[in-house]
Design a protein around this motif. Structure first.
Motif, PDB file in Angstrom:
ATOM      1  N   ILE A 180       0.825  -1.205   0.000  1.00  0.00           N
ATOM      2  CA  ILE A 180       0.000   0.000   0.000  1.00  0.00           C
ATOM      3  C   ILE A 180       0.862   1.260   0.000  1.00  0.00           C
ATOM      4  N   ASP A 181       2.033   1.195   0.591  1.00  0.00           N
ATOM      5  CA  ASP A 181       2.919   2.359   0.644  1.00  0.00           C
ATOM      6  C   ASP A 181       3.602   2.647  -0.688  1.00  0.00           C
ATOM      7  N   GLU A 182       3.576   1.676  -1.610  1.00  0.00           N
ATOM      8  CA  GLU A 182       4.221   1.878  -2.909  1.00  0.00           C
ATOM      9  C   GLU A 182       3.353   2.777  -3.794  1.00  0.00           C
ATOM     10  N   PRO A 183       3.960   3.765  -4.466  1.00  0.00           N
ATOM     11  CA  PRO A 183       3.193   4.620  -5.385  1.00  0.00           C
ATOM     12  C   PRO A 183       2.515   3.777  -6.469  1.00  0.00           C
ATOM     13  N   GLY A 184       1.272   4.062  -6.747  1.00  0.00           N
ATOM     14  CA  GLY A 184       0.545   3.316  -7.767  1.00  0.00           C
ATOM     15  C   GLY A 184       0.402   1.848  -7.431  1.00  0.00           C
ATOM     16  N   HIS A 185       0.205   1.545  -6.167  1.00  0.00           N
ATOM     17  CA  HIS A 185       0.217   0.161  -5.709  1.00  0.00           C
ATOM     18  C   HIS A 185      -0.924  -0.656  -6.317  1.00  0.00           C
ATOM     19  N   ASP A 186      -0.698  -1.947  -6.320  1.00  0.00           N
ATOM     20  CA  ASP A 186      -1.641  -2.901  -6.889  1.00  0.00           C
ATOM     21  C   ASP A 186      -2.549  -3.421  -5.775  1.00  0.00           C
ATOM     22  N   TRP A 187      -3.777  -2.935  -5.745  1.00  0.00           N
ATOM     23  CA  TRP A 187      -4.710  -3.346  -4.707  1.00  0.00           C
ATOM     24  C   TRP A 187      -4.983  -4.839  -4.763  1.00  0.00           C
TER      25      TRP A 187
END
Length: 272
Positions: free
Chosen positions: A98-105
């Motif tokens: 979740i903390d990663e930019p553009g994360h993969d839900w």
């Protein structure tokens, strides 16, 4: 909201020195596995199930005759619950995604539902735990939370519905920003781990089962044995308590470990 509610309750009471039992520990050293600790003139402590569990099973234990600072490393389970401790690693992995930019839900959802580090105990499984079906007699702790928080989710079990709403950004979180959903799922995973730890604590006392007591520690603390993973004492509710103690100058983490040690001693002395 839920994280504030859960974590503000992160305390417990232990009281009633057991005058008929085994006196004090008289400064003897106790060696367990590679962990050595000393207990200074402590009497056996008798826990009241209803008193401890109503406030949560983790902090505010007395240090009866001396003020001693303890850390998570001071507690080592008598029984092997290393696999249980891996649950916190799923929480860490979801938070990192979740903390990663553009994360993969979708990856975060998959870990929540199917697990990654310990497939036999997923976070969704923990959030859906039916205390009554598991034979818990005193449901007051679960019901106290459910009464307040069921209204925030889209159904029962309240924890799972809240988590899924945040992950899928619908129902309760319909129209909310991605940032709000990010924060909510990260915080509520901590709450999920805490309530499951409390479930194990209630079960330990009701059934006089030391294995559940050690499992409570594993779900609350996370990995405690470096041979399992290098992220020791990370991710679980206990890690959050360390941060809050640092923020506010409190010592609830130390008191929580003291409560765990006192419970462990009571099991060892058959005086719970």
């Amino acid at each position: 909201v839920s994280s504030l509610f859960f974590l503000s309750q992160f305390r417990a009471r232990a009281y009633g020195l057991h005058s008929r039992a085994r006196g004090s520990f008289n400064d003897q050293s106790i060696q367990r596995k590679s962990i050595q600790r000393e207990t200074h003139n402590h009497n056996i402590i008798i826990f009241s199930l209803q008193e401890i569990m109503r406030l949560s099973i983790s902090a505010y234990l007395l240090l009866v005759h001396a003020s001693v600072t303890v850390t998570a490393d001071c507690y080592y389970p008598n029984l092997d619950v290393r696999d249980h401790s891996k649950a916190a690693l799923d929480q860490i992995d979801i938070s990192n995604i979740i903390d990663e930019p553009g994360h993969d839900w979708s990856e975060a959802i998959d870990i929540y539902i199917n697990g990654r580090n310990r497939a036999s105990k997923t976070f969704q499984g923990m959030a859906r735990k039916d205390w009554a079906a598991a034979g818990i007699q005193d449901l007051s702790l679960y019901e106290a939370y459910a009464t307040i928080l069921s209204a925030t989710g889209s159904g029962e079990p309240f924890l799972d519905s809240f988590n899924l709403d945040a992950l899928y950004r619908n129902n309760t979180f319909e129209g909310q920003s991605e940032k709000m959903c990010d924060i909510s799922i990260k915080k509520n995973l901590i709450c999920t781990g805490l309530l499951y730890a409390q479930y194990e604590g209630v079960k330990a006392i009701e059934n006089n089962n030391e294995k559940n007591w050690d499992e409570m520690f594993a779900f609350w603390n996370g990995v405690y044995d470096r041979s399992v993973d290098s992220r020791t004492n990370k991710g679980g509710p206990g890690s959050v308590q360390s941060s809050r103690d640092s923020d506010f100058g409190t010592s609830f983490k130390s008191e929580s470990i003291s409560a765990l040690l006192a419970g462990q001693a009571a099991f060892e002395e058959h005086s719970l």
